[in-house]
Design a protein around this motif. Structure first.
Motif, short mmCIF file in Angstrom:
data_model
loop_
_atom_site.label_atom_id
_atom_site.label_comp_id
_atom_site.label_asym_id
_atom_site.label_seq_id
_atom_site.Cartn_x
_atom_site.Cartn_y
_atom_site.Cartn_z
N ARG A 66 20.95 -1.46 -27.75
CA ARG A 66 20.70 -0.10 -28.24
C ARG A 66 20.66 0.90 -27.09
NH1 ARG A 66 18.80 -0.12 -33.53
NH2 ARG A 66 17.81 1.91 -33.23
N ARG A 67 20.82 0.43 -25.87
CA ARG A 67 20.86 1.32 -24.72
C ARG A 67 22.29 1.79 -24.47
NH1 ARG A 67 17.60 -2.46 -20.36
NH2 ARG A 67 15.62 -2.61 -21.48
N GLU A 68 22.42 2.76 -23.58
CA GLU A 68 23.75 3.11 -23.08
C GLU A 68 24.25 1.96 -22.22
OE1 GLU A 68 25.92 6.76 -20.61
OE2 GLU A 68 23.81 6.88 -21.22
N ASN A 69 25.56 1.72 -22.21
CA ASN A 69 26.11 0.61 -21.45
C ASN A 69 25.64 0.66 -20.00
OD1 ASN A 69 28.76 -0.22 -19.61
ND2 ASN A 69 28.22 -1.68 -21.22
N GLY A 70 25.11 -0.47 -19.50
CA GLY A 70 24.48 -0.49 -18.19
C GLY A 70 25.41 -0.14 -17.05
#
Length: 414
Positions: A369-373
């Motif tokens: 659910r985060r922005e792509n690391g």
């Protein structure tokens, strides 16, 4: 008779020969297609029920229609927001240029008036005619009074600071414009995207207002705080689309590195720009009070020029205080101390925005659910003016050296 019979026989033979050859060719050219039995054919039954489900997406036809209509509505609204944002870019750009011109014109006018009043005061002190002295004193007093009033207004609105606010607003609205254009081009916008864009526009409007009366930013605040031009977010307020990457590009080392970057931003960059902004604010306050005070003293001195009791010191006050007022005014508005304060406040806000963005991603427990690391790390590195290896070295040095990292700032841009 025999000849006729022989000719007829030869013609019959020739005809028979060509007939046989033609039949052979006809037989060879015949195509034999397999016979199809219509009884063995089966066709799928088509059901036009609007509740039927299909394997691609598991949506019914009615749901797909509603979803397409919703996407079209969201894209239409996003285009309307994009048009408003583009208009704001031009508005802030034009008003910023206008207020920069204010600063130059007011500075030149006030200095010209102040120096003229000082010159008239000096001439009045050497004049021996009573009527001429009275006229010169009145002229000098009125000029100092006008310069004092104009200087109070100029110090109140701080045109150089206003111009910097509009430049920042124009840049940030242009950045938002690019973000919306990218969203429309690379994905299917939703109502959530529309609401998010609206919040960003309203937050920028509040952070950098256009009017001067009623909503103008405080030019001499009691406490220096970073500028805030983005809507505040909670942990799960913004939902991001899931990606097929394993852990969405995040790892334990990347998370730890981002935490260290946040600490460096807090200790060094944000703290340093708040410190510089506080110094600029104190200097601007002192100069804003000193300028009108000196013009008032010069005005009082010009009133007493020619007096037998107060004449000697009145000339000195009228001339010297006026000259010093011009110096103070030039230092404050010519060097644009208010703009320097706004730049420091805006830079602190930029790093605060970075800190909040990193923290929001780290507080989300589900990496999907985060922005792509990997993409997020690249963005942070670009915003700080560093390469990826340089950014990782900064994080590792922060972990290993503790307080020694105080010698290095996170940003290499400014």
């Amino acid at each position: 008779m025999a000849t006729s019979i022989q000719a007829s026989s030869m013609l019959s033979s020739t005809t028979s020969h060509f007939s046989e050859r033609y039949q052979r060719r006809a037989i060879k050219a015949t195509l034999h297609a397999p016979k199809l039995s219509m009884t063995n054919l089966s066709f799928p039954k088509l059901n036009f029920d609007m509740g039927t489900q299909y394997p691609d997406g598991n949506f019914t036809i009615s749901e797909k229609i509603e979803r397409k209509a919703s996407d079209f509505e969201a894209k239409t609204k996003l285009y309307a927001i994009l048009e408003a944002v583009a208009d704001r870019v031009e508005m802030h750009k034009n008003i910023g240029e206008q207020r920069s011109n204010w600063n130059s014109l007011l500075l030149t006018s006030i200095n010209a008036i102040t120096l003229s009043a000082a010159t008239i005061s000096a001439i009045a002190s050497t004049c021996n005619f009573g009527a001429a002295i009275g006229a010169l004193k009145a002229s000098s007093t009125l000029l100092y009074l006008a310069a004092t009033g104009m200087l109070i207004i100029m110090n109140k609105i701080q045109p150089s600071q206003l111009a910097e606010e509009q430049r920042n607003a124009s840049r940030l609205f242009k950045q938002l414009q690019f973000q919306i254009e990218t969203k429309i081009a690379l994905s299917s916008p939703t109502i959530k995207d529309v609401n998010e864009a609206m919040k960003k526009v309203l937050a920028l409007d509040k952070a950098y207002p256009l009017p001067l009366l009623g909503v103008m930013l405080e030019k001499f605040p009691q406490k220096v705080e970073p500028a805030v031009w983005w809507p505040r977010k909670t942990q799960n307020q913004e939902e991001r689309a899931k990606r097929s990457f394993q852990n969405n590009g995040w790892s334990a080392n990347l998370e730890e590195g981002m935490r260290e970057i946040v600490e460096v931003l807090r200790r060094k960059d944000i703290a340093e720009y708040l410190r510089l902004g506080s110094k600029a604010l104190k200097l601007n306050k002192f100069l804003a009070m000193a300028g009108p005070t000196l013009t008032c003293l010069a005005m009082v001195g010009s009133v007493f020029i020619g007096s037998p009791v107060h004449g000697p010191w009145a000339v000195g006050v009228g001339v010297v205080a006026g000259a010093l007022a011009s110096v103070v005014n030039t230092f404050e508005h010519g060097w644009q101390v208010g703009m320097v304060f706004e730049m420091d406040r805006s830079n602190a806000g930029f790093f605060t925005s970075m800190e909040e963005t990193i923290t929001t991603n780290l507080e989300e427990e589900d990496p999907e659910r985060r922005e792509n690391g990997e993409m997020f790390e690249m963005k942070v590195a670009l915003q700080l003016g560093r390469s990826l290896s340089d950014l990782r070295n900064l994080a590792s040095s922060s972990r290993s050296s503790g307080e020694k990292v105080e010698e290095e700032f996170a940003s290499k841009l400014f």
